[in-house]
Design a protein around this motif. Sequence first.
Motif, PDB file in Angstrom:
ATOM      1  N   UNK A  24       0.836  -1.208   0.000  1.00  0.00           N
ATOM      2  CA  UNK A  24       0.000   0.000   0.000  1.00  0.00           C
ATOM      3  C   UNK A  24       0.866   1.252   0.000  1.00  0.00           C
ATOM      4  N   UNK A  25       1.943   1.206   0.753  1.00  0.00           N
ATOM      5  CA  UNK A  25       2.843   2.368   0.784  1.00  0.00           C
ATOM      6  C   UNK A  25       3.424   2.643  -0.596  1.00  0.00           C
ATOM      7  N   UNK A  26       3.919   1.616  -1.255  1.00  0.00           N
ATOM      8  CA  UNK A  26       4.542   1.808  -2.569  1.00  0.00           C
ATOM      9  C   UNK A  26       3.526   2.294  -3.592  1.00  0.00           C
ATOM     10  N   UNK A  27       2.335   1.704  -3.595  1.00  0.00           N
ATOM     11  CA  UNK A  27       1.297   2.154  -4.528  1.00  0.00           C
ATOM     12  C   UNK A  27       0.903   3.600  -4.234  1.00  0.00           C
ATOM     13  N   UNK A  28       0.774   3.939  -2.968  1.00  0.00           N
ATOM     14  CA  UNK A  28       0.418   5.306  -2.580  1.00  0.00           C
ATOM     15  C   UNK A  28       1.506   6.286  -2.982  1.00  0.00           C
TER      16      UNK A  28
END
Length: 232
Positions: A24-28
């Motif tokens: 989720x962090x990388x996509x965000x």
Amino acid sequence: MSDLGALSVIFDLDGTLVDSEPNYYEASRQILAEHGVPNFTWAEHESYIGVSTLETAALWRERYGLSVPARELLAELNPRYLDLARTRTPVFPQMRALVELLAADGVPMAVASGSSPEAIEAILAGTGLDAYLRTAVSAEEVGHGKPAPDLFLEAARRLGADPADCVVLEDAAPGAAAAHAAGMRCIAIPYVAAQADAPEFATAALLLRGGQREFSARSVYAWLRQTAARAR
């Protein structure tokens, strides 16, 4: 009925069953960079842990002054996240062990998550947890996400369980608050160690301050058996 009486168990997904927060962090980070918000940090991401993806997108608009509607941001985030989730979402080993123990005992189980239905389905299928967890509810399917109780109450309804007979496993403060509001006991396993003192976690029936490092399937299973025996 299982040896644990009328017990039903509801699992949060992200940060509880699986370590999906790095995805989720990388996509965000990628999405925000494309909208002119560079250098999105992990520390910033931690403030959104436990918040539904739609509510996170709405908070991005407010915090970073984005003009894109929240649902459009979500429509960009979901496929980016799914690409990562399908290939690199590890299950916490002790969580898998607990799921297997409960399944062997015939305990009804569900997943209740702030993620999209597509993300939940992809992760459960990709990890093999779908063999045990056949009931799943997304925050997109209820009126309000955590900390409102809607998500957990809907999971209990689908299981045919009384909320008072449900135990929720949660890693984030909004989820612990939602479990309390739903009238359910909560086993809290904080994903972010610094948040263990959050007042929402004080309502948990069992707080494992060390998070997944402290979590033991056998110990939690024994705790569930003990509490079920006292309830008889």
